[in-house]
Design an enzyme around this catalytic site. Sequence first.
Site, PDB file in Angstrom:
ATOM      1  N   GLU A   1       5.681  -9.981  16.591  1.00  0.00           N
ATOM      2  CA  GLU A   1       5.210 -10.641  17.807  1.00  0.00           C
ATOM      3  C   GLU A   1       5.532 -12.146  17.730  1.00  0.00           C
ATOM      4  O   GLU A   1       6.029 -12.733  18.675  1.00  0.00           O
ATOM      5  CB  GLU A   1       3.707 -10.420  17.933  1.00  0.00           C
ATOM      6  CG  GLU A   1       3.192 -10.659  19.323  1.00  0.00           C
ATOM      7  CD  GLU A   1       1.706 -10.353  19.417  1.00  0.00           C
ATOM      8  OE1 GLU A   1       1.150  -9.756  18.479  1.00  0.00           O
ATOM      9  OE2 GLU A   1       1.127 -10.744  20.439  1.00  0.00           O
TER      10      GLU A   1
ATOM     11  N   ARG B   1       0.827  -1.221   0.000  1.00  0.00           N
ATOM     12  CA  ARG B   1       0.000   0.000   0.000  1.00  0.00           C
ATOM     13  C   ARG B   1       0.850   1.256   0.000  1.00  0.00           C
ATOM     14  O   ARG B   1       0.400   2.319  -0.437  1.00  0.00           O
ATOM     15  CB  ARG B   1      -0.998  -0.044   1.161  1.00  0.00           C
ATOM     16  CG  ARG B   1      -2.090  -1.085   0.943  1.00  0.00           C
ATOM     17  CD  ARG B   1      -3.041  -1.185   2.109  1.00  0.00           C
ATOM     18  NE  ARG B   1      -2.424  -1.613   3.332  1.00  0.00           N
ATOM     19  CZ  ARG B   1      -2.193  -2.878   3.671  1.00  0.00           C
ATOM     20  NH1 ARG B   1      -2.543  -3.847   2.858  1.00  0.00           N
ATOM     21  NH2 ARG B   1      -1.618  -3.167   4.811  1.00  0.00           N
TER      22      ARG B   1
HETATM   23  P1  AMP Z   1       4.495  -2.265  11.776  1.00  0.00           P
HETATM   24  O1  AMP Z   1       5.768  -2.764  11.209  1.00  0.00           O
HETATM   25  O2  AMP Z   1       4.056  -3.008  13.005  1.00  0.00           O
HETATM   26  O3  AMP Z   1       4.512  -0.746  12.016  1.00  0.00           O
HETATM   27  O4  AMP Z   1       3.347  -2.559  10.729  1.00  0.00           O
HETATM   28  C1  AMP Z   1       3.187  -1.720   9.630  1.00  0.00           C
HETATM   29  C2  AMP Z   1       2.935  -2.476   8.357  1.00  0.00           C
HETATM   30  O5  AMP Z   1       1.998  -3.528   8.536  1.00  0.00           O
HETATM   31  C3  AMP Z   1       2.362  -1.563   7.310  1.00  0.00           C
HETATM   32  O6  AMP Z   1       2.885  -1.917   6.032  1.00  0.00           O
HETATM   33  C4  AMP Z   1       0.863  -1.793   7.402  1.00  0.00           C
HETATM   34  O7  AMP Z   1       0.269  -1.762   6.122  1.00  0.00           O
HETATM   35  C5  AMP Z   1       0.730  -3.167   8.025  1.00  0.00           C
HETATM   36  N1  AMP Z   1      -0.190  -3.174   9.180  1.00  0.00           N
HETATM   37  C6  AMP Z   1       0.127  -3.427  10.467  1.00  0.00           C
HETATM   38  N2  AMP Z   1      -0.936  -3.389  11.271  1.00  0.00           N
HETATM   39  C7  AMP Z   1      -1.984  -3.080  10.470  1.00  0.00           C
HETATM   40  C8  AMP Z   1      -3.384  -2.850  10.714  1.00  0.00           C
HETATM   41  N3  AMP Z   1      -3.926  -2.941  11.934  1.00  0.00           N
HETATM   42  N4  AMP Z   1      -4.167  -2.536   9.647  1.00  0.00           N
HETATM   43  C9  AMP Z   1      -3.651  -2.422   8.410  1.00  0.00           C
HETATM   44  N5  AMP Z   1      -2.342  -2.612   8.117  1.00  0.00           N
HETATM   45  C10 AMP Z   1      -1.509  -2.940   9.137  1.00  0.00           C
END
Ligand code: AMP
Length: 171
Positions: A96, A59
Amino acid sequence: MDILTSLIRDIPDFPKKGIIFKDITPVLKSPEAFTATVDGLADLVADMDFDLICGIESRGFLLGTAMSYTLNRGFIPVRKPGKLPYRTIQESYSLEYGTNTVEMHEDAVEPGQRILIVDDLLATGGTAHAAGALIRRLGGVVAGYVFVVELAFLDGRDRIPDAPVRSLVQY
Ligand code: AMP
């Protein structure tokens, strides 16, 4: 940004139990909302000095390339392993459960270039941090991070303290 909060939809237990997925596809589908999103992201980074926009699969590609077009900056992709055709560097980070790896072409960034990192959502910050690490390994400078959605309760910005972090909508 009311149009965004009204269109971003919660999908419980996707892609696995306990996660509330923030689905931005209704935003992409609405010309008014998509324009407001890309213009809003461009406004958030108006004071930042950067040469290239780095979008994170997948995205981040949709938003990052639209910003690249609007702001007249080149675009570089960060992808999941095995997708980029030329020589790559990798960065792994812990989730996690288990680990994730992201890749960038080894010639994507010239030393000293300033890069804006774009993704749809900031959760724990692991993905954005890994993208930043790839850029720094190539001698680049992370100019900033920008997201449509920030899940502020996960404190993801604490993991990317090296540059300004901005988002359009916070939960
Ligand atoms: P993080 O590495 O934990 O910050 O996760 C970010 C990445 O995972 C991004 O590319 C988001 O598109 C996806 N992502 C993580 N959690 C969600 C969520 N609750 N809803 C949509 N996309 C998420």
